[in-house]
Each structure stands twice: as C-alpha cells, then as structure tokens.
Design a protein around this motif. Structure first.
Motif, PDB file in Angstrom:
ATOM      1  N   PRO A 143      43.841 -54.538 -11.739  1.00 25.96           N
ATOM      2  CA  PRO A 143      42.437 -54.907 -12.018  1.00 25.96           C
ATOM      3  C   PRO A 143      42.286 -55.892 -13.174  1.00 25.96           C
ATOM      4  O   PRO A 143      41.442 -56.793 -13.125  1.00 25.96           O
ATOM      5  N   GLU A 144      43.115 -55.737 -14.220  1.00 22.67           N
ATOM      6  CA  GLU A 144      43.004 -56.635 -15.374  1.00 22.67           C
ATOM      7  C   GLU A 144      43.292 -58.084 -14.984  1.00 22.67           C
ATOM      8  O   GLU A 144      42.657 -59.015 -15.481  1.00 22.67           O
TER       9      GLU A 144
ATOM     10  N   GLU B 236      39.144 -64.226 -11.869  1.00 24.91           N
ATOM     11  CA  GLU B 236      37.742 -64.509 -11.578  1.00 24.91           C
ATOM     12  C   GLU B 236      37.129 -65.457 -12.600  1.00 24.91           C
ATOM     13  O   GLU B 236      36.188 -66.186 -12.295  1.00 24.91           O
ATOM     14  N   LYS B 237      37.693 -65.475 -13.817  1.00 24.73           N
ATOM     15  CA  LYS B 237      37.167 -66.347 -14.864  1.00 24.73           C
ATOM     16  C   LYS B 237      37.794 -67.742 -14.826  1.00 24.73           C
ATOM     17  O   LYS B 237      37.358 -68.628 -15.551  1.00 24.73           O
TER      18      LYS B 237
ATOM     19  N   ARG C 186      43.064 -59.380 -11.872  1.00 24.05           N
ATOM     20  CA  ARG C 186      42.008 -59.877 -10.980  1.00 24.05           C
ATOM     21  C   ARG C 186      40.813 -60.361 -11.791  1.00 24.05           C
ATOM     22  O   ARG C 186      40.218 -61.395 -11.476  1.00 24.05           O
ATOM     23  N   ALA C 187      40.479 -59.608 -12.835  1.00 25.45           N
ATOM     24  CA  ALA C 187      39.358 -60.018 -13.687  1.00 25.45           C
ATOM     25  C   ALA C 187      39.658 -61.352 -14.358  1.00 25.45           C
ATOM     26  O   ALA C 187      38.772 -62.208 -14.502  1.00 25.45           O
ATOM     27  N   ALA C 188      40.915 -61.553 -14.767  1.00 25.49           N
ATOM     28  CA  ALA C 188      41.288 -62.820 -15.404  1.00 25.49           C
ATOM     29  C   ALA C 188      41.154 -63.984 -14.429  1.00 25.49           C
ATOM     30  O   ALA C 188      40.694 -65.071 -14.795  1.00 25.49           O
TER      31      ALA C 188
ATOM     32  N   THR D 250      43.407 -69.369 -10.026  1.00 30.11           N
ATOM     33  CA  THR D 250      43.366 -68.747  -8.706  1.00 30.11           C
ATOM     34  C   THR D 250      44.021 -69.649  -7.671  1.00 30.11           C
ATOM     35  O   THR D 250      44.758 -69.192  -6.791  1.00 30.11           O
TER      36      THR D 250
ATOM     37  N   HIS E  44      35.601 -62.006  -1.547  1.00 29.88           N
ATOM     38  CA  HIS E  44      34.702 -62.325  -2.660  1.00 29.88           C
ATOM     39  C   HIS E  44      34.304 -63.798  -2.697  1.00 29.88           C
ATOM     40  O   HIS E  44      33.328 -64.164  -3.345  1.00 29.88           O
TER      41      HIS E  44
ATOM     42  N   PRO F 214      44.950 -62.974 -19.854  1.00 32.66           N
ATOM     43  CA  PRO F 214      43.685 -62.431 -20.347  1.00 32.66           C
ATOM     44  C   PRO F 214      43.210 -63.177 -21.577  1.00 32.66           C
ATOM     45  O   PRO F 214      43.804 -64.164 -22.006  1.00 32.66           O
ATOM     46  N   ASP F 215      42.132 -62.686 -22.123  1.00 34.68           N
ATOM     47  CA  ASP F 215      41.561 -63.267 -23.336  1.00 34.68           C
ATOM     48  C   ASP F 215      42.573 -63.178 -24.471  1.00 34.68           C
ATOM     49  O   ASP F 215      43.120 -62.121 -24.758  1.00 34.68           O
TER      50      ASP F 215
ATOM     51  N   THR G  60      41.313 -59.597  -0.955  1.00 38.11           N
ATOM     52  CA  THR G  60      40.227 -59.387  -1.914  1.00 38.11           C
ATOM     53  C   THR G  60      39.556 -60.704  -2.277  1.00 38.11           C
ATOM     54  O   THR G  60      38.322 -60.808  -2.295  1.00 38.11           O
TER      55      THR G  60
END
Length: 642
Positions: A242-243, A249-250, A245-247, A255, A287, A159-160, A283
C-alpha cells in the motif's frame, strides 16, 4: 496499517537510542544531544551529519543518508550493525566493487537493469557501514536492500523524503545467487541479530526472502514482508504494498516507468506465459480513467490484454480495443515505450486475430497490419526495424496455420512459403536485434530457430496428410535448416531464453533429421521435467505450454521411451477442464490433447471431452473446428494450430 515504532524521548536520545535520535524535531536534535548527551549519542549524531552547532536556533533537521539501510552481523561480537546502501549513477559512482558484498550488489543491479530496464542509466552500489570496516564486508545479505533502492532510483518510486523513517520504517535483508539468478534467505544464525538491530533503529517492517527462518520471539510490533526468490517477482511484490501504491499515485512519471518495467520483465518473460498479470497492473487499470490518465490506461490495458490472450480469456479483445482507443491520447516520456507502440505493439493485434480465428488475409485488420509491416526505416534505425521483425513473426503464424488446413498442395505450399519469407525477411538484422534486446527472454537466436523449425514441422504434418510428398518436405527443409543451424550456433552463448520452447525445437529437429538417439534422450528429459512441473506448478502445463506440445508430439510419433507421456497429458487435460470453457484457440488446443490421447489408444472417433471443450466456440473458430475435426482424431491433430 504499519504499527507505530518504539517510543522516543529526550532521555532515550541522550542515551544514544537510534530511533529516538532520528525522531527528534529540526531544532531539538542539536539542543538535546548537544547538552548532556552521552559520547555515543554525539558520535551517532555526527555520523548522521547532524553536528551540533553553536546557534541554538539552527533549524537543520536530522539528515537522512541517501539510499536505504542494510543490516550486518559483526563477526567479532556477534551483534548486529546497520549501514547504508545507495545506488549512484555511473558518472558519480565508484564503478567497481570494493568487497564481496558490493560484488553481489553490482551483480543484482546489472540483472535488474537488464531484465526490467529502469531509466536507462547504469547504477553503482555504494555501501557505508555504521561501525566502520566497510572494506571488510563479506557475504550477499545486503542484496535485498539494493533491490529496494533500485525501485527508488531506477523506477523513481519512493515515498516522501522529508523524514528518514520513510516507508513505514522498512529495512531489508536477503542474499543473491548470481548463478541461479535468485534471491536467497540469509543464514538462520544471523537473522536474530539483524532483527534486533533493525528494531533498535526504529524499523518495524522487515523485508526478507521467502523461506527465511524467523526467530520465534520477534517483537509483536515487527511486521514481516516475504518476497519471492525471483527478482522481478520481488520487485512486483514490493510495488504492490500500500505504501508504494500511494507513492505512485503522486507521481505519474514513476507509474509509467513501473509499467514499462512490468511489461519488459514480466510480460516478455515466457516463464509467466500462463500467469495472470500482476495485481498492481489490474489496480492501476481500474483507477485510471480516460480523462485522468490515458497513458496509464494504455499501458495497463496492453499488459492485461497480452496476458489475457495467452491465457485464453475472453476479455482479451476488450483490453486490446481499449488500448487502441486511448493510444492517440497517451503521452510517453521515454523513447523505448514510444518505439514499442510504433511497431512491436501491433504484434498484440496479430496475436489476437489469430487466437479468435480471423485468418483471412483480406480482413481489414490484417490489411492494416500488412501496411504497418511495409513501413520504411533508415538502415541505422534498428529499434524501429525490430518492431517490424516481431510483427512479421506473428503475421507468419496466420500463413503457417492456413497451410496446415489446406488440402490442395499448391495452396498449402504458397501459404508455407509466405510463412518462411516473413520469418526470414529480417535475417540481415538478426545479429543487431540480439544485441538491441539482449535482456529479453523472448528475443534470442534460439527462439528464431524454433520458429523456423515449426515451418519444417508443418511440412511434416502435411506429408502425413498426403498433401505434400517427400520432395515437398525436403524442399522446405533445404530452405530453412541452414538458417536454423546458424542460429543455433549463435545460441550456444545465450544465457537466457525459453528452455521449454528450446527443447521442443531441439526435439523436433532431431526427429525430422533422423537423429533418433538424440530425440529419445530429449524425450526422457521432457517427461522428467513435466513430471516435476506437474507437482510444483501444474498450471504451467496448460494448453499453450511448449512442454505439453512436446509430450503430444512424442505420442503422435510413437516415441515415448519412458511410457509416462500419456499419463501426464491426461492430468494436464483434467486441469484444463477445471477452468471455464473458452471461446478462442485455447479450446482447440484442449481438444487436440484429448484427440492425441484417443489416437494413441487406437480410437479415431473424436472424444466427448474434445466436443465439450469446443462447444462454446462460435463464428470463424466454430467453422475452423468443424473443418479440422470432420475426419477423426489424427487429421484433427495434424491440422490444429500451434
């Protein structure tokens, strides 16, 4: 949604409340703690490399140590302690463990890197304990934290990093059993102290291994994530949060790494032969669009297609076609994936053609695969040659199955010889392939031995059909068995593989070579394992299971010392029939089980269950079914593929 952490304030920070200290803003940390804070708070600030500076306008923010937190229980006072674990590249890391805790961490990192890849660099764990005494650390409970940091470091999914409290304040505690290759829960008397210290530092999400006893008085804000004991499954469980997956996507590059790890650690693991592909793959496939990210579309459709073929799902060819369509638009960032699609990926096409009954060598798709197989590479290019090796192994199944349905001795012998030639074609490179892919559970000496034993089994089936004579079968065995024996000697030191397929090969070889005492011993083991599997995971006895094939062969050859093989097969057949009717080779395998059970009871009439299972078939597979089932149960069993 992750619950909010404990409230923070200047008062809490001055009293050395960890979560409050680390939630302070860039300037406020030095102002608040530098003026009137307790000695403990100042010591804590120093440990986090946030030394108070004289300039009140200093903008240095609280510095998050690299890596992830881990929780320990202090042996003297029984209180929890927090430390930090960081994976460093071997060029900067220490390279050897300093205590037993680091030994367990090193072992898990090696296993993850071997099984799932992850960037190609060797990572070394470095542990730093908040309360000191790092050298005296004991036990394996920091291992789950190392798995979390491996995801950050090797797969580049994180993450960030602007705040220390990333990932919704995750902290992990779980052990590692290197002998069984499984993650383990921590001792129940330790978990209470670890939960308390984790929460005091502001961590509201605790990651543990399944079956972990959790204290009844856990704070209602505390979120618990349980991960499976299998390390690959645990990685996937965390990636599906979810956290994470969000990472992803960025970060398209991360990926790609994740999907490569899934293909290597999941798709190429026989343990997941009949499992659905991981949810994260589905998923990402949904997407990803052709215009947005064709590379991700290629990777996900390939994984989904491989699993769909093995499960007998109709959409398998749709996934394969999507992969072919998008492949020219993809851009791979690592050599391993590029090499896979240059050679080994064609194996998926061959597998698909076989499963839908397209066995004619003159078919355009088979001709294209034959052209790929004839590519020439330099002698030193082992990775490229490995792609041809896997392709030729899969192409050999077409020749093997053609031999089983031939009624002419000469044509059957020619087809079986083609299968032998394809499976022996790369024998000069076998030793190099085992080294190149020592992490894979579907590439090892024993598996190649099993493939060669299946050639001998086909010769035996042809002899039972009176297409071959005894001398024909012996001729085939004389070509194959010396290679089998050499491979089995190499396999003795193998630490991983496909145990069900290995047992099938050992049983078949013992039966064909007249070693009936060894065959009967293995028969007892097969039945016992199948009975346990029936209770725990009945889906692992589906039509493609080598364990199920072994039970069928025991009934066919009338060598079931326990007398339980038929009972287990009947239950496995019922489980099959609960699923939707299939339109590929799976229907033939289901029908074979029904035929084996009927023949064992002395009935040669094709059972109604077999007819119902094959009713949806059409095209080439329907023609094949009509051909192999026309003479009753025993000929059906002898001619059926796999």
């Amino acid at each position: 949604m992750t619950p909010p952490g404990p409230p923070s304030s200047s008062t809490d920070a001055r009293g050395a409340e960890p979560a409050a200290i680390l939630d302070l803003g860039p300037k406020k940390a030095h102002r608040v703690i530098g003026r009137g804070a307790s000695r403990k708070a100042r010591q804590m600030l120093a440990w986090w490399n946030m030394l108070p500076l004289h300039d009140p306008e200093n903008s240095l923010s609280p510095k998050r140590p690299p890596g992830v937190p881990f929780l320990v229980k202090h042996g003297h006072d029984g209180l929890g302690r927090i430390g930090w674990l960081h994976l460093e590249s071997s060029t900067s890391g220490r390279g050897s463990p300093r205590n037993t805790t680091e030994e367990f961490c090193f072992s898990l990192v090696r296993e993850l890197s071997r099984v799932m890849g992850g960037g190609g660099q060797m990572l070394c764990p470095s542990l730093d304990c908040r309360s000191g005494g790092t050298k005296q650390l004991d036990g394996s409970s920091a291992s789950l934290a190392v798995l979390l940091d491996w995801i950050f470091s090797a797969l580049d999914v994180h993450p960030d990093n602007e705040k220390r409290c990333d990932l919704g304040r995750w902290v992990a505690t779980g052990g590692w059993d290197p002998r069984h290759g499984e993650l383990t829960p921590v001792d129940g008397d330790m978990i209470q102290a670890k939960v308390e210290i984790g929460r005091s530092w502001g961590y509201t999400t605790l990651i543990v291994v399944e079956q972990q006893p959790i204290p009844a008085d856990v704070h209602p804000d505390q979120r618990i994530i349980e991960v499976p004991a299998d390390p690959v499954d645990a990685v996937l469980c965390l990636l599906e949060q979810p956290e994470m997956r969000a990472a992803m996507e960025k970060n398209p590059r991360s990926t790609q790494r994740v999907l490569q790890a899934v293909r290597q650690g999941w798709t190429q693991n026989p343990r997941h032969r009949t499992d659905q592909a991981p949810e994260i793959v589905r998923t990402l496939y949904q997407h990803a669009g052709p215009d947005r990210d064709p590379t991700v579309l290629v990777l996900t459709s390939d994984i989904l297609g491989r699993h769909a073929f093995r499960r007998g799902e109709e959409e398998a060819f749709e996934y394969l076609q999507k992969t072919q369509e998008m492949l020219p638009l993809a851009r791979f960032h690592d050599r391993v994936t590029a090499l896979y699609y240059r050679g080994e990926w064609h194996t998926s096409i061959a597998e698909g053609l076989i499963d839908v009954g397209i066995w004619d060598k003159d078919h355009e798709a088979w001709q294209k695969l034959a052209a790929v197989s004839q590519q020439s590479f330099e002698p030193w290019d082992v990775p490229s040659r490995f792609g041809l090796f896997t392709l030729d192994n899969q192409r050999s199944f077409r020749a093997l199955f053609q031999a089983r349905i031939e009624t002419d001795r000469s044509r059957a012998m020619d087809a079986l010889q083609r299968a032998i030639d394809l499976r022996l074609r790369h024998s000069d490179y076998w030793d190099h392939f085992w080294i190149y892919h020592d992490h894979r559970k579907d590439t090892y000496p024993g598996r190649q031995a099993n493939l060669l034993i299946e050639v001998c089994w086909t010769a035996h089936l042809l002899e039972r059909q009176e297409v071959f004579g005894v001398e024909d079968r012996e001729r085939i065995q004389s070509q194959v068995l010396p290679h089998v024996q050499k491979l089995q000697r190499c396999n003795r030191d193998q630490e991983h593989g496909d145990p069900d397929f290995d047992t099938l090969g050992e049983w078949t070889a013992a039966h064909l070579c007249g070693e009936f005492e060894e065959r009967d011993r293995l028969s007892v083991d097969v039945v016992e394992k199948a009975r346990k599997m029936r209770q725990l995971r009945p889906d692992l006895l589906l039509s493609r299971s080598p364990l199920r094939w072994n039970l069928e062969r025991m009934l066919l050859e009338e060598c079931d010392p326990s007398g339980h093989a038929a009972e287990i097969l009947r239950e496995a057949l019922e489980f099959d029939l609960e699923s939707a009717a299939e339109r590929n080779v799976i229907a033939l395998l289901t029908a074979r089980t029904a035929a084996v059970l009927a023949a064992a009871a002395g009935d040669q009439q094709i059972p109604e269950i077999a007819l119902n299972a094959t009713e949806p078939l059409e095209g080439t597979l329907l023609q094949l079914w009509n051909s192999i089932s026309s003479d009753g149960n025993t000929p059906l069993i002898l001619r059926c593929p796999y």
